[in-house]
Motif scaffolding. Sequence first.
Motif, PDB file in Angstrom:
ATOM      1  N   LEU A 218       0.795  -1.227   0.000  1.00 32.21           N
ATOM      2  CA  LEU A 218       0.000   0.000   0.000  1.00 32.21           C
ATOM      3  C   LEU A 218       0.827   1.278   0.000  1.00 32.21           C
ATOM      4  CD1 LEU A 218      -2.933  -0.984   2.399  1.00 32.21           C
ATOM      5  CD2 LEU A 218      -2.941  -0.858  -0.099  1.00 32.21           C
ATOM      6  N   ASN A 219       2.068   1.211   0.463  1.00 30.74           N
ATOM      7  CA  ASN A 219       2.906   2.421   0.507  1.00 30.74           C
ATOM      8  C   ASN A 219       3.786   2.574  -0.727  1.00 30.74           C
ATOM      9  OD1 ASN A 219       1.975   3.351   3.040  1.00 30.74           O
ATOM     10  ND2 ASN A 219       3.318   1.893   4.093  1.00 30.74           N
ATOM     11  N   ARG A 220       3.665   1.654  -1.666  1.00 27.19           N
ATOM     12  CA  ARG A 220       4.488   1.726  -2.881  1.00 27.19           C
ATOM     13  C   ARG A 220       3.760   2.490  -3.983  1.00 27.19           C
ATOM     14  NH1 ARG A 220       7.027  -4.323  -3.778  1.00 27.19           N
ATOM     15  NH2 ARG A 220       7.668  -4.716  -1.610  1.00 27.19           N
ATOM     16  N   ARG A 221       4.568   3.096  -4.855  1.00 24.01           N
ATOM     17  CA  ARG A 221       4.005   3.764  -6.038  1.00 24.01           C
ATOM     18  C   ARG A 221       3.980   2.772  -7.210  1.00 24.01           C
ATOM     19  NH1 ARG A 221       6.062   7.884  -3.039  1.00 24.01           N
ATOM     20  NH2 ARG A 221       4.747   9.775  -2.993  1.00 24.01           N
ATOM     21  N   PRO A 222       3.182   3.054  -8.230  1.00 22.74           N
ATOM     22  CA  PRO A 222       3.044   2.102  -9.341  1.00 22.74           C
ATOM     23  C   PRO A 222       4.375   1.655  -9.954  1.00 22.74           C
ATOM     24  CG  PRO A 222       1.340   3.760  -9.486  1.00 22.74           C
ATOM     25  CD  PRO A 222       2.229   4.170  -8.345  1.00 22.74           C
ATOM     26  N   ARG A 223       5.347   2.560 -10.073  1.00 23.06           N
ATOM     27  CA  ARG A 223       6.624   2.175 -10.702  1.00 23.06           C
ATOM     28  C   ARG A 223       7.385   1.133  -9.871  1.00 23.06           C
ATOM     29  NH1 ARG A 223       7.616   7.365  -8.721  1.00 23.06           N
ATOM     30  NH2 ARG A 223       9.243   7.482  -7.098  1.00 23.06           N
ATOM     31  N   GLU A 224       7.004   0.997  -8.599  1.00 18.82           N
ATOM     32  CA  GLU A 224       7.665   0.036  -7.711  1.00 18.82           C
ATOM     33  C   GLU A 224       6.920  -1.300  -7.658  1.00 18.82           C
ATOM     34  OE1 GLU A 224       9.481   3.028  -4.359  1.00 18.82           O
ATOM     35  OE2 GLU A 224       7.293   2.740  -4.362  1.00 18.82           O
ATOM     36  N   LEU A 225       5.897  -1.445  -8.478  1.00 23.95           N
ATOM     37  CA  LEU A 225       5.082  -2.653  -8.498  1.00 23.95           C
ATOM     38  C   LEU A 225       5.258  -3.422  -9.800  1.00 23.95           C
ATOM     39  CD1 LEU A 225       1.732  -1.113  -7.159  1.00 23.95           C
ATOM     40  CD2 LEU A 225       3.475  -2.319  -5.823  1.00 23.95           C
ATOM     41  N   SER A 226       5.092  -4.726  -9.742  1.00 27.94           N
ATOM     42  CA  SER A 226       5.095  -5.543 -10.961  1.00 27.94           C
ATOM     43  C   SER A 226       3.778  -5.355 -11.699  1.00 27.94           C
ATOM     44  CB  SER A 226       5.282  -7.020 -10.606  1.00 27.94           C
ATOM     45  OG  SER A 226       4.127  -7.504  -9.931  1.00 27.94           O
ATOM     46  N   GLY A 227       3.698  -5.894 -12.927  1.00 27.77           N
ATOM     47  CA  GLY A 227       2.468  -5.767 -13.697  1.00 27.77           C
ATOM     48  C   GLY A 227       1.279  -6.384 -12.984  1.00 27.77           C
ATOM     49  N   GLY A 228       1.488  -7.581 -12.397  1.00 28.66           N
ATOM     50  CA  GLY A 228       0.400  -8.230 -11.686  1.00 28.66           C
ATOM     51  C   GLY A 228      -0.037  -7.453 -10.455  1.00 28.66           C
ATOM     52  N   GLN A 229       0.925  -6.851  -9.759  1.00 28.30           N
ATOM     53  CA  GLN A 229       0.604  -6.052  -8.571  1.00 28.30           C
ATOM     54  C   GLN A 229      -0.154  -4.784  -8.969  1.00 28.30           C
ATOM     55  OE1 GLN A 229       4.605  -5.681  -7.112  1.00 28.30           O
ATOM     56  NE2 GLN A 229       4.416  -7.447  -5.734  1.00 28.30           N
ATOM     57  N   ARG A 230       0.247  -4.159 -10.064  1.00 28.60           N
ATOM     58  CA  ARG A 230      -0.484  -2.973 -10.540  1.00 28.60           C
ATOM     59  C   ARG A 230      -1.922  -3.328 -10.898  1.00 28.60           C
ATOM     60  NH1 ARG A 230       3.917  -0.578 -14.860  1.00 28.60           N
ATOM     61  NH2 ARG A 230       5.695  -0.540 -13.421  1.00 28.60           N
ATOM     62  N   GLN A 231      -2.083  -4.502 -11.516  1.00 26.46           N
ATOM     63  CA  GLN A 231      -3.432  -4.897 -11.890  1.00 26.46           C
ATOM     64  C   GLN A 231      -4.288  -5.149 -10.656  1.00 26.46           C
ATOM     65  OE1 GLN A 231      -5.924  -4.448 -13.756  1.00 26.46           O
ATOM     66  NE2 GLN A 231      -4.894  -5.276 -15.557  1.00 26.46           N
ATOM     67  N   ARG A 232      -3.692  -5.714  -9.619  1.00 29.26           N
ATOM     68  CA  ARG A 232      -4.433  -5.918  -8.366  1.00 29.26           C
ATOM     69  C   ARG A 232      -4.874  -4.584  -7.765  1.00 29.26           C
ATOM     70  NH1 ARG A 232      -1.104 -10.514  -8.116  1.00 29.26           N
ATOM     71  NH2 ARG A 232      -2.242 -12.398  -7.464  1.00 29.26           N
ATOM     72  N   VAL A 233      -3.994  -3.593  -7.844  1.00 32.39           N
ATOM     73  CA  VAL A 233      -4.357  -2.267  -7.332  1.00 32.39           C
ATOM     74  C   VAL A 233      -5.510  -1.691  -8.149  1.00 32.39           C
ATOM     75  CG1 VAL A 233      -3.567   0.112  -6.953  1.00 32.39           C
ATOM     76  CG2 VAL A 233      -2.051  -1.800  -6.405  1.00 32.39           C
ATOM     77  N   ALA A 234      -5.447  -1.871  -9.480  1.00 35.76           N
ATOM     78  CA  ALA A 234      -6.517  -1.361 -10.345  1.00 35.76           C
ATOM     79  C   ALA A 234      -7.849  -2.042 -10.024  1.00 35.76           C
ATOM     80  CB  ALA A 234      -6.150  -1.575 -11.813  1.00 35.76           C
ATOM     81  N   VAL A 235      -7.809  -3.351  -9.776  1.00 35.09           N
ATOM     82  CA  VAL A 235      -9.030  -4.076  -9.401  1.00 35.09           C
ATOM     83  C   VAL A 235      -9.510  -3.617  -8.024  1.00 35.09           C
ATOM     84  CG1 VAL A 235      -9.996  -6.340  -8.846  1.00 35.09           C
ATOM     85  CG2 VAL A 235      -8.485  -6.087 -10.821  1.00 35.09           C
ATOM     86  N   GLY A 236      -8.547  -3.415  -7.109  1.00 38.24           N
ATOM     87  CA  GLY A 236      -8.902  -2.952  -5.769  1.00 38.24           C
ATOM     88  C   GLY A 236      -9.574  -1.595  -5.788  1.00 38.24           C
ATOM     89  N   ARG A 237      -9.128  -0.728  -6.685  1.00 36.01           N
ATOM     90  CA  ARG A 237      -9.743   0.592  -6.805  1.00 36.01           C
ATOM     91  C   ARG A 237     -11.213   0.476  -7.209  1.00 36.01           C
ATOM     92  NH1 ARG A 237      -6.706   4.485 -10.808  1.00 36.01           N
ATOM     93  NH2 ARG A 237      -7.459   2.894 -12.232  1.00 36.01           N
ATOM     94  N   ALA A 238     -11.520  -0.562  -7.993  1.00 33.26           N
ATOM     95  CA  ALA A 238     -12.921  -0.806  -8.348  1.00 33.26           C
ATOM     96  C   ALA A 238     -13.697  -1.380  -7.167  1.00 33.26           C
ATOM     97  CB  ALA A 238     -12.996  -1.756  -9.548  1.00 33.26           C
ATOM     98  N   ILE A 239     -13.066  -2.283  -6.418  1.00 33.20           N
ATOM     99  CA  ILE A 239     -13.754  -2.948  -5.306  1.00 33.20           C
ATOM    100  C   ILE A 239     -14.171  -1.953  -4.229  1.00 33.20           C
ATOM    101  CG2 ILE A 239     -13.422  -4.554  -3.379  1.00 33.20           C
ATOM    102  CD1 ILE A 239     -11.666  -6.233  -5.212  1.00 33.20           C
ATOM    103  N   VAL A 240     -13.295  -0.985  -3.892  1.00 32.86           N
ATOM    104  CA  VAL A 240     -13.590  -0.078  -2.776  1.00 32.86           C
ATOM    105  C   VAL A 240     -14.840   0.750  -3.034  1.00 32.86           C
ATOM    106  CG1 VAL A 240     -11.178   0.073  -2.068  1.00 32.86           C
ATOM    107  CG2 VAL A 240     -12.092   1.782  -3.653  1.00 32.86           C
TER     108      VAL A 240
END
Length: 367
Positions: free
Chosen positions: A128-150
């Motif tokens: 949660l404290n990382r920025r997108p450039r510090e995440l892998s593709g799969g992790q970025r996609q999880r964040v994108a899905v999480g943004r929809a879930i909230v």
Amino acid sequence: MAQVSVKNITKIFPGNVVAVQDVSLGVENKEFVVLVGPSGCGKSTTLRMIAGLEKATSGEIWIGNKMVNDVPAKDRDIAMVFQNYALYPHMTAYENLSFALRLRKFPKAEIESRVNDAAEILGIKKLLNRRPRELSGGQRQRVAVGRAIVRKPQVFLFDEPLSNLDAKMRVQMRTELNKLHTRLQSTMIYVTHDQTEAMTMGNRIVVMKDGIIQQVADPITLYDKPVNKFVAGFIGSPPMNFINGKIIKQGDKFFFKEDGFKVKIVEDMYALISKYEGKAVVFGIRPEDIHDKLFVSSASPDNTIKAVVEIVEPMGAEIFLYINAGKSSFIARVGGHNKHEVNQDLDVVFDTSKAHFFDKDSEVIII
């Protein structure tokens, strides 16, 4: 959650380009529906019209009991996950997840609760404290899905969300999204050009071509009972084999004949196929329904043909054989224990009880 219904929607872009033509579709509450088809078939445009990102030229779009044609995207109570993630690069994962809630001035405690719940579901609490450039593709996609879930929307929309991931990560994320649907019991509409994704994820699949729905069915029905040649060829990997030939009758038996071979049609099909006696048809058979005679205990001579192996593709548990017989080439899927070589002569057996026949001109299924 809510039902989604589109009624006779059409989208025509400038220059009289018809992207979607008279599409009608109902998505039930809590259903996972996948729109699949080749590039340019209109699946993403259909999704964007449901989302409110494109305006339908004609037709009606309903979410729940409300027609939303003139409702702005932000007021449709939907959440959309895009192919390119669409994360804010200067924000942390937590800030990306909470952005929409902060815009709507949700209480801080509720924001934190929703974000933590989504992060727990997706296994990204440590990120949660990382920025997108510090995440892998799969992790970025999880964040994108999480943004929809909230947002806890009525409907989740996914526009080819896995296409930027590598093959292994795509398989993993397919599983994660299936689990997510089971857990959230949400209405989800998912767009992909990958028929494997469609078959493994959707309760129902909508196959599109040239802006028109070709067939809507559950995965097994779609695979076993395609309504036309396009659906039959698009669903399945490797795809269904198609061979042009004609129906002939010898004695009291019907055969499919091509210049290089002929095979007997099973009697259960006679009532329908007899109408095509002497006429050109397209014979379709899936790779797994073609067998090496050595591994068939009771091979009928009527369904056995001589062929030559052109290419051998070992896939581990199975092997794909690219075979030539006369003027026809086709693919057979055989067991990994089978040992074959290029240029090898081979007797192959067609399981014609699994064959499909299509009208040569309309390409509509006959059987």
